[in-house]
Design a protein around this motif. Structure first.
Motif, PDB file in Angstrom:
ATOM      1  N   ILE A 115       0.841  -1.201   0.000  1.00  0.00           N
ATOM      2  CA  ILE A 115       0.000   0.000   0.000  1.00  0.00           C
ATOM      3  C   ILE A 115       0.874   1.248   0.000  1.00  0.00           C
ATOM      4  CG2 ILE A 115      -1.619   1.353   1.394  1.00  0.00           C
ATOM      5  CD1 ILE A 115      -2.844  -1.356   2.292  1.00  0.00           C
ATOM      6  N   ALA A 116       1.864   1.269   0.877  1.00  0.00           N
ATOM      7  CA  ALA A 116       2.730   2.447   0.983  1.00  0.00           C
ATOM      8  C   ALA A 116       3.509   2.702  -0.302  1.00  0.00           C
ATOM      9  CB  ALA A 116       3.682   2.281   2.163  1.00  0.00           C
ATOM     10  N   ARG A 117       4.065   1.660  -0.871  1.00  0.00           N
ATOM     11  CA  ARG A 117       4.854   1.822  -2.102  1.00  0.00           C
ATOM     12  C   ARG A 117       3.958   2.307  -3.239  1.00  0.00           C
ATOM     13  NH1 ARG A 117       9.698   2.637  -1.947  1.00  0.00           N
ATOM     14  NH2 ARG A 117      10.365   0.648  -1.170  1.00  0.00           N
ATOM     15  N   ARG A 118       2.775   1.718  -3.373  1.00  0.00           N
ATOM     16  CA  ARG A 118       1.857   2.123  -4.447  1.00  0.00           C
ATOM     17  C   ARG A 118       1.342   3.547  -4.251  1.00  0.00           C
ATOM     18  NH1 ARG A 118      -0.292  -2.014  -7.827  1.00  0.00           N
ATOM     19  NH2 ARG A 118      -1.086  -0.213  -8.931  1.00  0.00           N
ATOM     20  N   ALA A 119       1.320   4.008  -3.000  1.00  0.00           N
ATOM     21  CA  ALA A 119       0.896   5.378  -2.712  1.00  0.00           C
ATOM     22  C   ALA A 119       2.026   6.379  -2.965  1.00  0.00           C
ATOM     23  CB  ALA A 119       0.423   5.492  -1.263  1.00  0.00           C
ATOM     24  N   GLY A 120       3.229   5.880  -3.256  1.00  0.00           N
ATOM     25  CA  GLY A 120       4.349   6.756  -3.564  1.00  0.00           C
ATOM     26  C   GLY A 120       5.291   7.015  -2.405  1.00  0.00           C
ATOM     27  N   PHE A 121       5.069   6.366  -1.283  1.00  0.00           N
ATOM     28  CA  PHE A 121       5.968   6.558  -0.147  1.00  0.00           C
ATOM     29  C   PHE A 121       7.302   5.886  -0.411  1.00  0.00           C
ATOM     30  CE2 PHE A 121       1.867   6.903   2.289  1.00  0.00           C
ATOM     31  CZ  PHE A 121       1.987   8.240   2.575  1.00  0.00           C
ATOM     32  N   GLU A 122       8.364   6.541   0.036  1.00  0.00           N
ATOM     33  CA  GLU A 122       9.721   6.024  -0.147  1.00  0.00           C
ATOM     34  C   GLU A 122      10.282   5.422   1.128  1.00  0.00           C
ATOM     35  OE1 GLU A 122      11.910   9.379  -1.629  1.00  0.00           O
ATOM     36  OE2 GLU A 122      10.659   9.524  -3.425  1.00  0.00           O
ATOM     37  N   TRP A 123       9.694   5.767   2.281  1.00  0.00           N
ATOM     38  CA  TRP A 123      10.198   5.243   3.541  1.00  0.00           C
ATOM     39  C   TRP A 123       9.057   5.093   4.543  1.00  0.00           C
ATOM     40  CZ3 TRP A 123       9.351   8.797   7.388  1.00  0.00           C
ATOM     41  CH2 TRP A 123       9.320  10.144   7.028  1.00  0.00           C
ATOM     42  N   PHE A 124       9.351   4.380   5.623  1.00  0.00           N
ATOM     43  CA  PHE A 124       8.375   4.088   6.675  1.00  0.00           C
ATOM     44  C   PHE A 124       9.065   4.261   8.017  1.00  0.00           C
ATOM     45  CE2 PHE A 124       6.819   0.453   9.391  1.00  0.00           C
ATOM     46  CZ  PHE A 124       5.615   1.026   9.751  1.00  0.00           C
ATOM     47  N   LEU A 125       8.478   5.076   8.903  1.00  0.00           N
ATOM     48  CA  LEU A 125       9.057   5.293  10.220  1.00  0.00           C
ATOM     49  C   LEU A 125       8.128   4.733  11.291  1.00  0.00           C
ATOM     50  CD1 LEU A 125      10.964   8.068  11.768  1.00  0.00           C
ATOM     51  CD2 LEU A 125       8.750   7.568  12.818  1.00  0.00           C
ATOM     52  N   THR A 126       8.700   3.925  12.178  1.00  0.00           N
ATOM     53  CA  THR A 126       7.999   3.438  13.355  1.00  0.00           C
ATOM     54  C   THR A 126       9.016   3.179  14.445  1.00  0.00           C
ATOM     55  OG1 THR A 126       6.427   1.844  14.236  1.00  0.00           O
ATOM     56  CG2 THR A 126       8.104   0.994  12.723  1.00  0.00           C
ATOM     57  N   GLN A 127       8.538   2.966  15.642  1.00  0.00           N
ATOM     58  CA  GLN A 127       9.431   2.581  16.722  1.00  0.00           C
ATOM     59  C   GLN A 127       8.962   1.306  17.401  1.00  0.00           C
ATOM     60  OE1 GLN A 127       9.477   5.591  19.741  1.00  0.00           O
ATOM     61  NE2 GLN A 127       7.323   5.398  20.164  1.00  0.00           N
ATOM     62  N   LYS A 128       7.812   0.806  17.029  1.00  0.00           N
ATOM     63  CA  LYS A 128       7.224  -0.288  17.779  1.00  0.00           C
ATOM     64  C   LYS A 128       7.638  -1.690  17.317  1.00  0.00           C
ATOM     65  CE  LYS A 128       4.866   2.023  20.772  1.00  0.00           C
ATOM     66  NZ  LYS A 128       3.581   1.937  21.359  1.00  0.00           N
ATOM     67  N   ILE A 129       8.227  -1.828  16.154  1.00  0.00           N
ATOM     68  CA  ILE A 129       8.587  -3.170  15.683  1.00  0.00           C
ATOM     69  C   ILE A 129       9.531  -3.853  16.662  1.00  0.00           C
ATOM     70  CG2 ILE A 129       9.845  -4.430  13.907  1.00  0.00           C
ATOM     71  CD1 ILE A 129       8.587  -2.612  11.838  1.00  0.00           C
ATOM     72  N   SER A 130      10.438  -3.105  17.234  1.00  0.00           N
ATOM     73  CA  SER A 130      11.428  -3.706  18.138  1.00  0.00           C
ATOM     74  C   SER A 130      10.885  -3.951  19.545  1.00  0.00           C
ATOM     75  CB  SER A 130      12.674  -2.820  18.211  1.00  0.00           C
ATOM     76  OG  SER A 130      12.343  -1.572  18.784  1.00  0.00           O
ATOM     77  N   TRP A 131       9.639  -3.568  19.827  1.00  0.00           N
ATOM     78  CA  TRP A 131       9.072  -3.734  21.161  1.00  0.00           C
ATOM     79  C   TRP A 131       8.522  -5.135  21.400  1.00  0.00           C
ATOM     80  CZ3 TRP A 131       6.261   0.856  23.749  1.00  0.00           C
ATOM     81  CH2 TRP A 131       7.058   1.995  23.673  1.00  0.00           C
ATOM     82  N   ASN A 132       8.492  -5.962  20.409  1.00  0.00           N
ATOM     83  CA  ASN A 132       7.908  -7.296  20.533  1.00  0.00           C
ATOM     84  C   ASN A 132       8.781  -8.170  21.431  1.00  0.00           C
ATOM     85  OD1 ASN A 132       6.912  -9.891  20.125  1.00  0.00           O
ATOM     86  ND2 ASN A 132       6.371  -9.460  18.006  1.00  0.00           N
TER      87      ASN A 132
END
Length: 145
Positions: A115-132
């Motif tokens: 979805i993000a790539r098709r919408a034209g986004f080049e990057w994704f920022l989050t901090q929660k992936i490492s909280w698992n």
């Protein structure tokens, strides 16, 4: 809701004052909804904010209407978040954010990269992936590919 509106206005007012004091100060704010509140309720601050956006010091990020939940909404709902958000950013702020900004989400649907790539986004920022604490994600930075 009333307090949220006031909090956004206070934050923007404080940030603009800090920018007046420090020419190197920059600030990023997401959620088109917050900008729309500023435009409707505080046009004087909105005009000052627009000037700082043009200078590259007040940086609209995320491209979504709000930083939405990412597990419950359907793909269509997420696309609408982006569609409405990006339209506002383009038409009212004169910018088109290049990154998906979801720092505080508690989960992500598997369709987000597509979805993000098709919408034209080049990057994704989050901090929660490492909280698992169950399934450790092996990277802090990576390329979606």
């Amino acid at each position: 809701m009333r307090e949220t509106h006031r909090k956004v206005a206070r934050t923007v007012s404080n940030v603009l004052a800090l920018m007046d004091e420090d020419p190197d100060f920059t600030y990023a704010m997401s959620s088109a909804q917050q900008y729309a509140w500023m435009e409707q309720e505080h046009p004087d601050l909105f005009a000052r904010m627009l000037q700082r956006i043009k200078e590259g010091r007040f940086i609209p990020v995320g491209g979504m209407w709000v930083e939405s939940d990412n597990m419950l909404p359907t793909g269509e709902s997420l696309i609408r978040q982006i569609t409405f958000g990006m339209r506002y950013f383009r038409e009212h702020l004169g910018v088109e954010p290049k990154g998906l900004w979801l720092p505080d989400s508690f989960g992500y649907c598997g369709a987000w990269p597509q979805i993000a790539r098709r919408a034209g986004f080049e990057w994704f920022l989050t901090q929660k992936i490492s909280w698992n604490d169950t399934t450790k994600f092996p990277h802090h930075s990576f390329e979606w590919g």
